[in-house]
Design a protein around this motif. Structure first.
Motif, PDB file in Angstrom:
ATOM      1  N   TRP A 100      17.614 -86.337  24.489  1.00 26.27           N
ATOM      2  CA  TRP A 100      16.546 -86.493  23.512  1.00 26.27           C
ATOM      3  C   TRP A 100      16.334 -85.259  22.640  1.00 26.27           C
ATOM      4  O   TRP A 100      15.560 -85.292  21.688  1.00 26.27           O
ATOM      5  N   GLN A 101      16.986 -84.163  22.951  1.00 30.05           N
ATOM      6  CA  GLN A 101      16.669 -82.868  22.344  1.00 30.05           C
ATOM      7  C   GLN A 101      16.622 -82.878  20.821  1.00 30.05           C
ATOM      8  O   GLN A 101      15.633 -82.457  20.219  1.00 30.05           O
ATOM      9  N   SER A 102      17.664 -83.354  20.178  1.00 35.18           N
ATOM     10  CA  SER A 102      17.691 -83.277  18.716  1.00 35.18           C
ATOM     11  C   SER A 102      16.627 -84.170  18.078  1.00 35.18           C
ATOM     12  O   SER A 102      16.040 -83.809  17.055  1.00 35.18           O
ATOM     13  N   PHE A 103      16.347 -85.317  18.684  1.00 34.55           N
ATOM     14  CA  PHE A 103      15.323 -86.207  18.124  1.00 34.55           C
ATOM     15  C   PHE A 103      13.926 -85.629  18.345  1.00 34.55           C
ATOM     16  O   PHE A 103      13.053 -85.754  17.487  1.00 34.55           O
ATOM     17  N   VAL A 104      13.722 -84.977  19.492  1.00 35.17           N
ATOM     18  CA  VAL A 104      12.446 -84.292  19.748  1.00 35.17           C
ATOM     19  C   VAL A 104      12.277 -83.139  18.752  1.00 35.17           C
ATOM     20  O   VAL A 104      11.196 -82.952  18.179  1.00 35.17           O
ATOM     21  N   GLN A 105      13.350 -82.400  18.504  1.00 36.36           N
ATOM     22  CA  GLN A 105      13.274 -81.314  17.518  1.00 36.36           C
ATOM     23  C   GLN A 105      12.970 -81.845  16.124  1.00 36.36           C
ATOM     24  O   GLN A 105      12.336 -81.171  15.318  1.00 36.36           O
ATOM     25  N   ALA A 106      13.401 -83.070  15.838  1.00 40.34           N
ATOM     26  CA  ALA A 106      13.126 -83.698  14.534  1.00 40.34           C
ATOM     27  C   ALA A 106      11.695 -84.226  14.450  1.00 40.34           C
ATOM     28  O   ALA A 106      11.223 -84.555  13.365  1.00 40.34           O
ATOM     29  N   GLY A 107      10.997 -84.317  15.590  1.00 38.75           N
ATOM     30  CA  GLY A 107       9.596 -84.741  15.568  1.00 38.75           C
ATOM     31  C   GLY A 107       9.192 -85.827  16.539  1.00 38.75           C
ATOM     32  O   GLY A 107       8.010 -86.114  16.701  1.00 38.75           O
ATOM     33  N   ALA A 108      10.156 -86.502  17.181  1.00 36.49           N
ATOM     34  CA  ALA A 108       9.808 -87.522  18.176  1.00 36.49           C
ATOM     35  C   ALA A 108       9.041 -86.847  19.319  1.00 36.49           C
ATOM     36  O   ALA A 108       9.311 -85.693  19.659  1.00 36.49           O
ATOM     37  N   ARG A 109       8.102 -87.574  19.902  1.00 38.82           N
ATOM     38  CA  ARG A 109       7.260 -86.970  20.938  1.00 38.82           C
ATOM     39  C   ARG A 109       7.388 -87.708  22.269  1.00 38.82           C
ATOM     40  O   ARG A 109       7.104 -88.907  22.341  1.00 38.82           O
ATOM     41  N   PRO A 110       7.779 -86.993  23.302  1.00 38.17           N
ATOM     42  CA  PRO A 110       7.823 -87.601  24.631  1.00 38.17           C
ATOM     43  C   PRO A 110       6.403 -87.886  25.137  1.00 38.17           C
ATOM     44  O   PRO A 110       5.487 -87.108  24.893  1.00 38.17           O
ATOM     45  N   ARG A 111       6.242 -89.006  25.823  1.00 41.55           N
ATOM     46  CA  ARG A 111       4.968 -89.386  26.422  1.00 41.55           C
ATOM     47  C   ARG A 111       5.255 -90.061  27.757  1.00 41.55           C
ATOM     48  O   ARG A 111       6.327 -90.601  27.977  1.00 41.55           O
ATOM     49  N   ARG A 112       4.242 -90.057  28.616  1.00 44.09           N
ATOM     50  CA  ARG A 112       4.358 -90.709  29.922  1.00 44.09           C
ATOM     51  C   ARG A 112       3.466 -91.948  29.954  1.00 44.09           C
ATOM     52  O   ARG A 112       2.302 -91.898  29.581  1.00 44.09           O
ATOM     53  N   PHE A 113       4.047 -93.043  30.441  1.00 44.64           N
ATOM     54  CA  PHE A 113       3.264 -94.250  30.676  1.00 44.64           C
ATOM     55  C   PHE A 113       2.992 -94.325  32.171  1.00 44.64           C
ATOM     56  O   PHE A 113       3.913 -94.393  32.986  1.00 44.64           O
TER      57      PHE A 113
END
Length: 194
Positions: A129-142
């Motif tokens: 997920w690293q590059s997409f997180v760096q682009a702005g995607a945000r990890p979340r927990r359900f």
């Protein structure tokens, strides 16, 4: 709203793109359920075409999305080849400009050892997920609660953005197989879409 056959199971049962209206705290939400790219019953080409068709038609009606929620089951250790391909397809469908509208949601926190789950989550953020997180995607927990689900949805706010696939199909007039996501899907094989 009637649940689909197989709802509540740990496999993908969604076969078509369906929009559902919901009200929460006086605000209207439209949730769009799509088949997963790792559906098992439908090919990635069929799923991609269905999603692309829906996105194209809604964008033509000047409807933009507030966000995209991608889920990853923590009981699956890391990402297999199909999951990786599905995730890469999602990244190319959304594009980096709309990455901030994506939530990368880990699930099954109530059904796994927390220390192992944290390790899997951190590995995903550091690798796949690293590059997409760096682009702005945000990890979340359900956490398998209504409150947790609404926290994820509300974290998207009210900002809307056009996805890369929508721009390519409508604004640029590209054929589906010539889009960034379509090319990713077709890597290594001949794919005819639409």
């Amino acid at each position: 709203m009637q649940p689909e056959d197989g709802a509540g199971q740990l496999f993908s049962c969604t076969k078509t793109v369906c929009a559902y209206k919901c009200y929460h705290n006086g605000q209207r939400f439209i949730f769009v359920d799509t088949p997963g790219f790792n559906n098992g019953q439908l090919s990635q080409c069929v799923v991609f075409t269905a999603i692309a068709t829906w996105l194209k038609e809604t964008y033509r009606k000047s409807i933009e999305l507030t966000g995209v929620i991608y889920t990853h089951n923590l009981r699956e250790d890391g990402m297999g080849a199909v999951d990786e391909q599905s995730f890469q397809l999602l990244c190319r469908l959304c594009g980096n400009e709309a990455a901030d509208r994506v939530r990368l949601v880990t699930t099954m926190w109530d059904d796994v050892d927390e220390s192992e789950a944290v390790e899997v989550e951190e590995t995903l953020k550091r690798t796949h997920w690293q590059s997409f997180v760096q682009a702005g995607a945000r990890p979340r927990r359900f956490n398998n609660t209504s409150e947790s689900a609404w926290n994820i949805v509300e974290s998207l706010g009210i900002t809307t953005k056009t996805l890369l696939l929508q721009k390519e199909l409508v604004d640029m007039g590209k054929a589906l197989e010539d889009t960034t996501a379509g090319k990713r899907l077709g890597q290594g094989k001949s794919v005819t879409l639409w």
